[in-house]
Scaffold this motif. Structure first.
Motif, PDB file in Angstrom:
ATOM      1  N   THR A  19      95.216 -64.200  32.673  1.00  0.00           N
ATOM      2  CA  THR A  19      93.968 -64.109  33.255  1.00  0.00           C
ATOM      3  C   THR A  19      93.309 -65.469  33.251  1.00  0.00           C
ATOM      4  N   GLY A  20      93.813 -66.473  32.700  1.00  0.00           N
ATOM      5  CA  GLY A  20      93.434 -67.655  32.661  1.00  0.00           C
ATOM      6  C   GLY A  20      94.163 -68.691  31.914  1.00  0.00           C
ATOM      7  N   ARG A  21      93.891 -69.756  31.820  1.00  0.00           N
ATOM      8  CA  ARG A  21      94.831 -70.869  31.160  1.00  0.00           C
ATOM      9  C   ARG A  21      94.367 -70.623  29.609  1.00  0.00           C
ATOM     10  N   LEU A  22      95.944 -70.980  29.236  1.00  0.00           N
ATOM     11  CA  LEU A  22      95.927 -71.155  27.662  1.00  0.00           C
ATOM     12  C   LEU A  22      94.839 -71.707  26.981  1.00  0.00           C
ATOM     13  N   HIS A  23      94.076 -71.198  25.846  1.00  0.00           N
ATOM     14  CA  HIS A  23      93.296 -72.047  24.957  1.00  0.00           C
ATOM     15  C   HIS A  23      93.980 -71.911  23.590  1.00  0.00           C
ATOM     16  N   ALA A  24      93.018 -72.695  22.603  1.00  0.00           N
ATOM     17  CA  ALA A  24      93.571 -72.901  21.334  1.00  0.00           C
ATOM     18  C   ALA A  24      93.856 -71.640  20.550  1.00  0.00           C
ATOM     19  N   GLY A  25      93.347 -70.588  20.597  1.00  0.00           N
ATOM     20  CA  GLY A  25      93.866 -69.491  20.068  1.00  0.00           C
ATOM     21  C   GLY A  25      94.877 -68.868  20.550  1.00  0.00           C
ATOM     22  N   ASN A  26      95.456 -68.955  21.684  1.00  0.00           N
ATOM     23  CA  ASN A  26      96.646 -68.571  22.336  1.00  0.00           C
ATOM     24  C   ASN A  26      97.820 -69.488  21.509  1.00  0.00           C
ATOM     25  N   VAL A  27      97.274 -70.679  21.622  1.00  0.00           N
ATOM     26  CA  VAL A  27      98.554 -71.790  21.158  1.00  0.00           C
ATOM     27  C   VAL A  27      98.775 -71.664  19.848  1.00  0.00           C
ATOM     28  N   PHE A  28      97.601 -71.475  19.065  1.00  0.00           N
ATOM     29  CA  PHE A  28      97.673 -71.120  17.449  1.00  0.00           C
ATOM     30  C   PHE A  28      98.417 -69.840  17.107  1.00  0.00           C
ATOM     31  N   SER A  29      98.389 -68.705  17.891  1.00  0.00           N
ATOM     32  CA  SER A  29      98.904 -67.481  17.599  1.00  0.00           C
ATOM     33  C   SER A  29     100.757 -68.012  17.946  1.00  0.00           C
ATOM     34  N   TYR A  30     100.830 -68.490  19.104  1.00  0.00           N
ATOM     35  CA  TYR A  30     102.343 -68.544  19.174  1.00  0.00           C
ATOM     36  C   TYR A  30     102.832 -69.499  18.259  1.00  0.00           C
ATOM     37  N   LEU A  31     102.222 -70.671  17.953  1.00  0.00           N
ATOM     38  CA  LEU A  31     102.744 -71.652  17.078  1.00  0.00           C
ATOM     39  C   LEU A  31     103.250 -70.862  15.901  1.00  0.00           C
ATOM     40  N   VAL A  32     102.309 -70.106  15.129  1.00  0.00           N
ATOM     41  CA  VAL A  32     102.638 -69.436  14.020  1.00  0.00           C
ATOM     42  C   VAL A  32     103.826 -68.467  14.198  1.00  0.00           C
ATOM     43  N   ALA A  33     103.820 -67.761  15.163  1.00  0.00           N
ATOM     44  CA  ALA A  33     104.958 -66.670  15.771  1.00  0.00           C
ATOM     45  C   ALA A  33     106.397 -67.770  15.601  1.00  0.00           C
ATOM     46  N   TYR A  34     106.209 -68.716  16.358  1.00  0.00           N
ATOM     47  CA  TYR A  34     107.383 -69.822  16.256  1.00  0.00           C
ATOM     48  C   TYR A  34     107.991 -70.044  15.227  1.00  0.00           C
ATOM     49  N   ILE A  35     106.903 -70.577  14.281  1.00  0.00           N
ATOM     50  CA  ILE A  35     107.252 -71.154  12.990  1.00  0.00           C
ATOM     51  C   ILE A  35     108.063 -70.039  12.086  1.00  0.00           C
ATOM     52  N   VAL A  36     107.358 -68.651  12.164  1.00  0.00           N
ATOM     53  CA  VAL A  36     107.925 -67.641  11.168  1.00  0.00           C
ATOM     54  C   VAL A  36     109.381 -67.481  11.806  1.00  0.00           C
ATOM     55  N   ALA A  37     109.715 -67.211  13.280  1.00  0.00           N
ATOM     56  CA  ALA A  37     110.608 -66.873  13.810  1.00  0.00           C
ATOM     57  C   ALA A  37     111.884 -67.824  13.066  1.00  0.00           C
ATOM     58  N   HIS A  38     111.453 -69.141  13.442  1.00  0.00           N
ATOM     59  CA  HIS A  38     112.468 -70.172  13.424  1.00  0.00           C
ATOM     60  C   HIS A  38     112.701 -70.526  11.991  1.00  0.00           C
TER      61      HIS A  38
END
Length: 315
Positions: A19-38
Motif C-alpha cells: 500500500t506504499g513504499r517500505l519504511h523503517a518500521g517494515n525494515v526493522f521487523s524484517y531484519l529481526v525476523a531474518y536474524i531469528v531465522a538465520h
C-alpha cells in the motif's frame, strides 16, 4: 536470494502490504525476523499481502522486491501473492462452515462498537449479537440487507478457552477468546476473506514456523492459534518487536517521509548505513555505524527488544 541450502527446520517470513513504499518500521521487523531465522540455520518466506484490491498496488509490490534486494534482505520461498490465493481461503472457509462454526453477521462497525466496551487497548470485543438469531430473524435481516444491495459478513464461533502465547520478546500473553475477543470475522461483507484466515492458511502453505512482526499484532495470536487448531495446522512460534515511533509517540507509517526507504537511502548513503542505523535505534548495536545483514546476524543483541513495546525513531 538467500542461500537455499540452509536447514528448513526454522522458517521465518516477511509479509508486507503493498500500500506504499517500505519504511523503517517494515525494515526493522524484517531484519529481526531474518536474524531469528538465520541464527537457527533456517530460511525465510516472502508473502505480499495484497488482499485489499482498493489499497494494494502492483507498483508497490515490485518496489518492495527491489528495496529488499538493495538492502540485502533476501528470501528463500516466494513471493506468494495473497490476491492469487482466493481458492485456498475458500476451501478453508467452507471447511469451517461445514462444521457449523460460522454464522452470518448483520452488524455494522458502529453496531459492534456500540454493543461492546474496548478490551486490551482499542480492541472491541464482539458481543455475539448475531450468533443466536433464529432462522426467521436471519432471513428477515438477510432480506433487509439484500434490499440495500449488501451482504452479511461471516463470523467464526470461539470457545470459552484461554490461549497462552510464549512470545520471544513480549513474554507470556494470555487471551480468553470468549472474553477478550469474541466471535471474529473470517469473511467481510464485501466477500473478501479476512486477514486472520488468510494469514493462517498462507503460513501453513509456506511452511512458516517462526513469525516475527510488530507488537500491535500480538493480540491476533490467540485467534490465529485457534484457527491453526481448527484447520489441523501446527502452531508457530511468535516474536513481537517494538514499534518504531516518532518523538511524539506516533507510530511510523508510509506517510512518515523521514523514515521512508528513499529518504533513508539519501540520509545514510548505503544499505549498510540504513541497517546499522535501524539496529542502533532499536538498541541492538552500541554504535550508529554501517552494518551488513551478515554482521547483524552475527552480532546484533536482541535482548534489547524484550519487554519493550516501542522505540523512538531518530532520523
Amino acid at each position: 536470494m538467500a542461500n537455499a541450502s540452509v536447514s528448513p527446520s526454522v522458517r521465518g517470513r516477511f509479509a508486507p502490504s503493498p500500500t506504499g513504499r517500505l519504511h523503517a518500521g517494515n525494515v526493522f521487523s524484517y531484519l529481526v525476523a531474518y536474524i531469528v531465522a538465520h541464527r537457527a540455520g533456517g530460511t525465510i518466506a516472502l508473502r505480499i499481502e495484497d488482499l485489499d484490491p482498493q489499497r494494494s498496488k502492483p507498483e508497490f509490490a515490485q518496489a518492495c522486491l527491489r528495496d529488499l534486494d538493495y538492502l540485502g534482505l533476501g528470501w528463500d520461498v516466494g513471493p506468494l501473492y495473497q490476491s492469487m490465493r482466493t481458492e485456498a481461503y475458500r476451501q478453508a472457509f467452507h471447511n469451517l462452515v461445514d462444521r457449523g462454526l460460522v454464522y452470518p453477521c448483520f452488524c455494522s462497525r458502529a453496531d459492534v462498537h456500540a454493543a461492546s466496551a474496548p478490551h486490551r487497548g482499542e480492541k472491541f470485543v464482539y458481543a455475539g449479537t448475531c450468533r443466536n438469531l433464529t432462522e426467521d430473524e436471519r432471513a428477515s435481516r438477510m432480506r433487509h440487507l439484500q434490499a440495500q444491495g449488501r451482504s452479511p459478513s461471516m463470523r467464526l464461533i470461539v470457545p470459552d478457552r484461554t490461549y497462552v502465547i510464549d512470545d520471544l520478546f513480549q513474554g507470556r500473553y494470555a487471551q480468553n477468546l470468549a472474553v477478550d475477543c469474541g466471535d471474529f470475522l473470517i469473511c467481510r461483507s464485501d466477500g473478501a476473506f479476512a486477514y486472520q484466515l488468510a494469514v493462517v492458511v498462507d503460513d501453513a502453505a509456506q511452511g512458516v514456523t517462526s513469525v516475527v512482526r510488530g507488537v500491535d499484532l500480538l493480540s491476533s495470536c490467540p485467534q490465529q492459534a485457534y484457527l491453526q487448531d481448527l484447520l489441523g495446522f501446527e502452531h508457530v512460534s511468535y516474536g513481537h518487536v517494538p514499534l518504531l515511533v516518532s518523538r511524539t509517540d506516533r507510530r511510523l507509517s508510509k506517510r512518515d517521509h523521514d523514515a521512508s526507504i528513499d529518504q533513508m537511502r539519501a540520509t545514510y548513503g548505503s544499505a549498510a548505513g540504513i541497517l546499522g542505523h535501524i539496529a542502533f535505534v532499536a538498541g541492538m548495536v552500541p554504535e550508529d555505524r554501517p552494518a551488513t545483514v551478515d554482521e547483524l546476524v552475527a552480532h546484533a543483541d536482541l535482548s534489547s527488544l524484550s519487554g519493550c513495546i516501542q522505540k523512538v525513531w531518530k532520523a
